[in-house]
Scaffold this motif. Sequence first.
Motif, PDB file in Angstrom:
ATOM      1  N   HIS A   8       0.664  -1.244   0.080  1.00  0.00           N
ATOM      2  CA  HIS A   8      -0.026  -0.269   0.269  1.00  0.00           C
ATOM      3  C   HIS A   8       0.877   1.409  -0.099  1.00  0.00           C
ATOM      4  CE1 HIS A   8      -4.239  -1.766   0.216  1.00  0.00           C
ATOM      5  NE2 HIS A   8      -3.521  -2.460   0.968  1.00  0.00           N
ATOM      6  N   ASP A   9       1.365   1.209  -1.271  1.00  0.00           N
ATOM      7  CA  ASP A   9       2.461   2.404  -1.384  1.00  0.00           C
ATOM      8  C   ASP A   9       2.129   3.042  -2.364  1.00  0.00           C
ATOM      9  OD1 ASP A   9       4.452   1.720   1.112  1.00  0.00           O
ATOM     10  OD2 ASP A   9       4.779   0.120  -0.385  1.00  0.00           O
ATOM     11  N   PRO A  10       1.915   4.882  -2.040  1.00  0.00           N
ATOM     12  CA  PRO A  10       2.111   5.680  -3.215  1.00  0.00           C
ATOM     13  C   PRO A  10       2.590   5.837  -4.991  1.00  0.00           C
ATOM     14  CG  PRO A  10       3.238   6.506  -2.144  1.00  0.00           C
ATOM     15  CD  PRO A  10       2.833   5.552  -1.008  1.00  0.00           C
ATOM     16  N   ALA A  11       1.806   5.939  -5.740  1.00  0.00           N
ATOM     17  CA  ALA A  11       2.549   6.143  -7.353  1.00  0.00           C
ATOM     18  C   ALA A  11       3.109   7.387  -6.557  1.00  0.00           C
ATOM     19  CB  ALA A  11       1.690   6.111  -7.913  1.00  0.00           C
ATOM     20  N   ARG A  12       3.649   7.525  -6.651  1.00  0.00           N
ATOM     21  CA  ARG A  12       4.852   8.424  -6.164  1.00  0.00           C
ATOM     22  C   ARG A  12       5.015   9.196  -7.523  1.00  0.00           C
ATOM     23  NH1 ARG A  12       6.945   9.187  -1.359  1.00  0.00           N
ATOM     24  NH2 ARG A  12       6.783   7.419   0.274  1.00  0.00           N
ATOM     25  N   MET A  13       5.287   9.209  -8.675  1.00  0.00           N
ATOM     26  CA  MET A  13       5.747   9.658  -9.789  1.00  0.00           C
ATOM     27  C   MET A  13       4.562  10.014 -10.531  1.00  0.00           C
ATOM     28  SD  MET A  13       8.424  11.385  -9.911  1.00  0.00           S
ATOM     29  CE  MET A  13       9.659  10.811  -8.256  1.00  0.00           C
ATOM     30  N   CYS A  18      -2.454   5.007  -4.076  1.00  0.00           N
ATOM     31  CA  CYS A  18      -2.107   3.701  -3.846  1.00  0.00           C
ATOM     32  C   CYS A  18      -2.863   2.358  -4.814  1.00  0.00           C
ATOM     33  CB  CYS A  18      -3.446   3.050  -2.684  1.00  0.00           C
ATOM     34  SG  CYS A  18      -2.755   2.079  -1.876  1.00  0.00           S
ATOM     35  N   LEU A  19      -1.101   1.791  -4.910  1.00  0.00           N
ATOM     36  CA  LEU A  19      -0.312   1.064  -5.999  1.00  0.00           C
ATOM     37  C   LEU A  19      -0.976  -0.278  -5.761  1.00  0.00           C
ATOM     38  CD1 LEU A  19       3.290   1.945  -5.631  1.00  0.00           C
ATOM     39  CD2 LEU A  19       2.080   1.767  -7.320  1.00  0.00           C
ATOM     40  N   ALA A  20      -1.623  -0.664  -4.509  1.00  0.00           N
ATOM     41  CA  ALA A  20      -2.685  -2.021  -3.695  1.00  0.00           C
ATOM     42  C   ALA A  20      -3.446  -1.945  -4.329  1.00  0.00           C
ATOM     43  CB  ALA A  20      -1.792  -2.571  -2.891  1.00  0.00           C
ATOM     44  N   GLU A  53       6.128  16.378  -1.386  1.00  0.00           N
ATOM     45  CA  GLU A  53       5.946  15.966  -2.516  1.00  0.00           C
ATOM     46  C   GLU A  53       5.255  15.634  -3.578  1.00  0.00           C
ATOM     47  OE1 GLU A  53       8.965  12.125  -1.637  1.00  0.00           O
ATOM     48  OE2 GLU A  53       7.950  11.069  -3.962  1.00  0.00           O
ATOM     49  N   ALA A  54       3.756  15.689  -2.652  1.00  0.00           N
ATOM     50  CA  ALA A  54       3.179  15.185  -4.093  1.00  0.00           C
ATOM     51  C   ALA A  54       2.226  16.791  -4.143  1.00  0.00           C
ATOM     52  CB  ALA A  54       1.764  14.563  -2.673  1.00  0.00           C
TER      53      ALA A  54
END
Length: 80
Positions: A8-13, A18-20, A53-54
């Motif tokens: 459950h990590d963000p698609a930062r770029m 959430c990637l999940a 960052e976001a």
Amino acid sequence: MRTGRAGHDPARMLDWDCLACDKPWPCDPAREELLATHDAVQLRITMWSALEEAVHILPPTPASELFERFLRWTDRRVAG
Ligand SMILES: [Zn+2]
């Protein structure tokens, strides 16, 4: 059940979903994970950094909305 790194990590770029589970990050499992692994101060520092960052990646978003999404829920920890 908490399984540690469930992805459950963000698609930062990309879009900070959430990637999940594809929900706006931090999703509920991500929040649980963050609460479990950070104390109140660490949590706020981490989420402030994430917000900063976001903000460069996300389309223009009202500050109040960003605050709700990234920081408001962290009060849960302090409130117990
Ligand atoms: Zn998720």
